[in-house]
Design a protein around this motif. Structure first.
Motif, PDB file in Angstrom:
ATOM      1  N   PHE A   1      12.771  10.442  17.498  1.00  0.00           N
ATOM      2  CA  PHE A   1      12.989  10.028  18.882  1.00  0.00           C
ATOM      3  C   PHE A   1      14.453  10.128  19.330  1.00  0.00           C
ATOM      4  CE2 PHE A   1       9.426   7.468  17.186  1.00  0.00           C
ATOM      5  CZ  PHE A   1       8.411   7.988  17.963  1.00  0.00           C
ATOM      6  N   GLY A   2      15.355   9.569  18.530  1.00  0.00           N
ATOM      7  CA  GLY A   2      16.752   9.475  18.955  1.00  0.00           C
ATOM      8  C   GLY A   2      17.440  10.811  19.129  1.00  0.00           C
ATOM      9  N   LYS A   3      17.145  11.753  18.254  1.00  0.00           N
ATOM     10  CA  LYS A   3      17.823  13.057  18.306  1.00  0.00           C
ATOM     11  C   LYS A   3      17.502  13.795  19.601  1.00  0.00           C
ATOM     12  CE  LYS A   3      18.321  17.310  15.567  1.00  0.00           C
ATOM     13  NZ  LYS A   3      19.805  17.325  15.516  1.00  0.00           N
TER      14      LYS A   3
ATOM     15  N   LEU B   1      16.357  12.518  22.434  1.00  0.00           N
ATOM     16  CA  LEU B   1      16.912  11.782  23.575  1.00  0.00           C
ATOM     17  C   LEU B   1      18.396  12.088  23.732  1.00  0.00           C
ATOM     18  CD1 LEU B   1      16.639   9.687  25.825  1.00  0.00           C
ATOM     19  CD2 LEU B   1      17.073   7.910  24.107  1.00  0.00           C
ATOM     20  N   GLY B   2      19.112  12.101  22.622  1.00  0.00           N
ATOM     21  CA  GLY B   2      20.531  12.435  22.674  1.00  0.00           C
ATOM     22  C   GLY B   2      20.763  13.851  23.152  1.00  0.00           C
ATOM     23  N   ASP B   3      19.916  14.789  22.722  1.00  0.00           N
ATOM     24  CA  ASP B   3      20.033  16.180  23.166  1.00  0.00           C
ATOM     25  C   ASP B   3      19.900  16.296  24.681  1.00  0.00           C
ATOM     26  OD1 ASP B   3      20.430  17.279  20.658  1.00  0.00           O
ATOM     27  OD2 ASP B   3      18.323  17.786  20.346  1.00  0.00           O
ATOM     28  N   VAL B   4      18.903  15.618  25.226  1.00  0.00           N
ATOM     29  CA  VAL B   4      18.656  15.695  26.673  1.00  0.00           C
ATOM     30  C   VAL B   4      19.823  15.105  27.450  1.00  0.00           C
ATOM     31  CG1 VAL B   4      17.199  14.867  28.554  1.00  0.00           C
ATOM     32  CG2 VAL B   4      16.142  15.700  26.449  1.00  0.00           C
ATOM     33  N   LEU B   5      20.246  13.916  27.068  1.00  0.00           N
ATOM     34  CA  LEU B   5      21.313  13.239  27.811  1.00  0.00           C
ATOM     35  C   LEU B   5      22.636  13.987  27.697  1.00  0.00           C
ATOM     36  CD1 LEU B   5      20.537   9.500  26.925  1.00  0.00           C
ATOM     37  CD2 LEU B   5      19.988  10.735  29.028  1.00  0.00           C
ATOM     38  N   LEU B   6      22.992  14.410  26.480  1.00  0.00           N
ATOM     39  CA  LEU B   6      24.280  15.069  26.277  1.00  0.00           C
ATOM     40  C   LEU B   6      24.306  16.481  26.867  1.00  0.00           C
ATOM     41  CD1 LEU B   6      25.205  13.926  22.655  1.00  0.00           C
ATOM     42  CD2 LEU B   6      26.387  13.331  24.780  1.00  0.00           C
ATOM     43  N   SER B   7      23.222  17.234  26.711  1.00  0.00           N
ATOM     44  CA  SER B   7      23.222  18.597  27.260  1.00  0.00           C
ATOM     45  C   SER B   7      23.265  18.564  28.786  1.00  0.00           C
ATOM     46  CB  SER B   7      21.999  19.380  26.777  1.00  0.00           C
ATOM     47  OG  SER B   7      20.792  18.773  27.199  1.00  0.00           O
TER      48      SER B   7
ATOM     49  N   GLU C   1      14.121  23.886  23.438  1.00  0.00           N
ATOM     50  CA  GLU C   1      13.999  25.021  22.522  1.00  0.00           C
ATOM     51  C   GLU C   1      15.023  24.936  21.399  1.00  0.00           C
ATOM     52  OE1 GLU C   1      12.709  28.038  26.154  1.00  0.00           O
ATOM     53  OE2 GLU C   1      14.815  27.686  25.636  1.00  0.00           O
ATOM     54  N   MET C   2      16.120  24.227  21.656  1.00  0.00           N
ATOM     55  CA  MET C   2      17.176  24.055  20.678  1.00  0.00           C
ATOM     56  C   MET C   2      17.626  22.602  20.665  1.00  0.00           C
ATOM     57  SD  MET C   2      19.592  27.470  21.260  1.00  0.00           S
ATOM     58  CE  MET C   2      20.822  26.843  20.094  1.00  0.00           C
ATOM     59  N   SER C   3      18.485  22.291  19.695  1.00  0.00           N
ATOM     60  CA  SER C   3      19.127  20.982  19.613  1.00  0.00           C
ATOM     61  C   SER C   3      20.636  21.210  19.643  1.00  0.00           C
ATOM     62  CB  SER C   3      18.726  20.280  18.311  1.00  0.00           C
ATOM     63  OG  SER C   3      19.426  19.064  18.141  1.00  0.00           O
ATOM     64  N   LEU C   4      21.386  20.164  19.908  1.00  0.00           N
ATOM     65  CA  LEU C   4      22.843  20.303  19.841  1.00  0.00           C
ATOM     66  C   LEU C   4      23.291  20.579  18.409  1.00  0.00           C
ATOM     67  CD1 LEU C   4      23.950  17.457  22.269  1.00  0.00           C
ATOM     68  CD2 LEU C   4      24.087  19.922  22.672  1.00  0.00           C
ATOM     69  N   VAL C   5      22.563  20.035  17.432  1.00  0.00           N
ATOM     70  CA  VAL C   5      22.889  20.246  16.021  1.00  0.00           C
ATOM     71  C   VAL C   5      21.648  20.728  15.288  1.00  0.00           C
ATOM     72  CG1 VAL C   5      23.696  19.191  13.875  1.00  0.00           C
ATOM     73  CG2 VAL C   5      24.668  18.458  16.067  1.00  0.00           C
ATOM     74  N   GLY C   6      21.808  21.787  14.511  1.00  0.00           N
ATOM     75  CA  GLY C   6      20.705  22.338  13.730  1.00  0.00           C
ATOM     76  C   GLY C   6      21.087  23.717  13.212  1.00  0.00           C
ATOM     77  N   PRO C   7      20.235  24.343  12.419  1.00  0.00           N
ATOM     78  CA  PRO C   7      20.519  25.705  11.947  1.00  0.00           C
ATOM     79  C   PRO C   7      20.627  26.673  13.131  1.00  0.00           C
ATOM     80  CG  PRO C   7      18.695  24.718  10.739  1.00  0.00           C
ATOM     81  CD  PRO C   7      18.976  23.823  11.893  1.00  0.00           C
ATOM     82  N   ARG C   8      21.489  27.643  13.024  1.00  0.00           N
ATOM     83  CA  ARG C   8      21.616  28.613  14.099  1.00  0.00           C
ATOM     84  C   ARG C   8      20.319  29.414  14.239  1.00  0.00           C
ATOM     85  NH1 ARG C   8      23.784  28.385  18.211  1.00  0.00           N
ATOM     86  NH2 ARG C   8      24.190  30.609  18.450  1.00  0.00           N
ATOM     87  N   PRO C   9      19.880  29.687  15.481  1.00  0.00           N
ATOM     88  CA  PRO C   9      18.641  30.440  15.684  1.00  0.00           C
ATOM     89  C   PRO C   9      18.835  31.908  15.312  1.00  0.00           C
ATOM     90  CG  PRO C   9      19.731  30.022  17.780  1.00  0.00           C
ATOM     91  CD  PRO C   9      20.505  29.276  16.748  1.00  0.00           C
ATOM     92  N   LEU C  10      17.942  32.432  14.494  1.00  0.00           N
ATOM     93  CA  LEU C  10      18.045  33.802  14.007  1.00  0.00           C
ATOM     94  C   LEU C  10      16.916  34.656  14.578  1.00  0.00           C
ATOM     95  CD1 LEU C  10      18.933  33.088  10.260  1.00  0.00           C
ATOM     96  CD2 LEU C  10      20.486  33.559  12.172  1.00  0.00           C
ATOM     97  N   PRO C  11      17.060  35.983  14.548  1.00  0.00           N
ATOM     98  CA  PRO C  11      16.028  36.871  15.104  1.00  0.00           C
ATOM     99  C   PRO C  11      14.669  36.679  14.445  1.00  0.00           C
ATOM    100  CG  PRO C  11      18.083  38.071  14.774  1.00  0.00           C
ATOM    101  CD  PRO C  11      18.270  36.734  14.134  1.00  0.00           C
TER     102      PRO C  11
ATOM    103  N   ALA D   1      24.629  12.887   9.504  1.00  0.00           N
ATOM    104  CA  ALA D   1      24.703  14.320   9.189  1.00  0.00           C
ATOM    105  C   ALA D   1      24.976  15.127  10.448  1.00  0.00           C
ATOM    106  CB  ALA D   1      23.406  14.781   8.530  1.00  0.00           C
ATOM    107  N   ASP D   2      24.356  14.739  11.560  1.00  0.00           N
ATOM    108  CA  ASP D   2      24.592  15.444  12.819  1.00  0.00           C
ATOM    109  C   ASP D   2      26.035  15.272  13.289  1.00  0.00           C
ATOM    110  OD1 ASP D   2      22.048  16.404  12.881  1.00  0.00           O
ATOM    111  OD2 ASP D   2      21.443  15.371  14.709  1.00  0.00           O
TER     112      ASP D   2
END
Length: 206
Positions: free
Chosen positions: A5-7, A9-15, A99-109, A162-163
């Motif tokens: 939940f928290g991750k 919510l933080g993504d939406v508010l911060l982005s 589709e993405m998060s502020l923190v996570g593995p980089r999206p690859l092809p 970790a984030d």
């Protein structure tokens, strides 16, 4: 609780906040790309998201259109844009859309999906991110095996701490100007087979 939940919510508010605060900068970079490289201003490419689902990644263009290797199409303006990481800012829209998060593995092809080992496929259990553990450890200068292992470790246990560490580490790498490209490549070599992970073919726009 944080991962479920928290991750998000933080993504939406911060982005949303960053898109609003950085809107003058986004417009300025868009204008600079338009004047330097022409249309289109945005680079779009299908990438693998959470669970391997495809989505369209957004970036500011840094290369000229036309034939040739990436190093030949990458202009001095494009190199500076990549070094600053300002080309990544449109991905805040990807974050806001989920589709993405502020923190996570980089999206690859998408083409890389069959090449992952079972261990490396763990990176797909979380949303890809703008910042990440592999980015903090060296960005594009990090060899593929190390990069994918760090992604798998991150995906195995997502925590707020970790984030925070990944975000601050990525910021430190960006400010230092290190890791913009792998040695001998315009950006990052393509991922080879899981057995070797040798550099192969052209670089790809990361």
């Amino acid at each position: 609780m944080y991962e479920r939940f928290g991750k998000r919510l933080g993504d939406v508010l911060l982005s949303a906040a960053l898109l609003l605060l950085l809107s003058p900068l986004l417009l300025g970079v868009a204008l600079a790309v338009r004047l330097s490289l022409g249309r289109p201003v945005l680079f779009r490419q299908e990438r693998a998201g959470r669970d391997g689902r495809p989505f369209t990644l957004l970036k500011f263009r840094s290369m000229r259109d036309g034939p040739g290797e990436d190093a030949e199409r990458l202009t001095p303006f494009g190199r500076r844009l990549r070094a600053s990481a300002l080309d990544e800012l449109p991905q805040l829209v990807n974050v806001l859309r989920g589709e993405m998060s502020l923190v996570g593995p980089r999206p690859l092809p998408m083409a890389y999906l069959p090449r992952y080992t079972p261990r490396q496929r763990l990176r797909l259990r979380v949303r890809p991110g703008l910042a990440g553990a592999a980015q903090a450890a060296g960005r594009n200068a990090l060899p593929w095996p190390e990069r994918l292992e760090l992604d798998a470790r991150y995906a195995g246990r997502v925590t707020a701490l970790a984030d925070l560490r990944a975000a601050l580490g990525t910021l430190r790498i960006l400010l230092s100007g290190r890791g913009v490209s792998a040695p001998g490549h315009a950006t990052m070599p393509r991922l080879d087979s899981p057995a070797t992970h040798r550099a192969a073919g052209r670089s790809t726009e990361f």
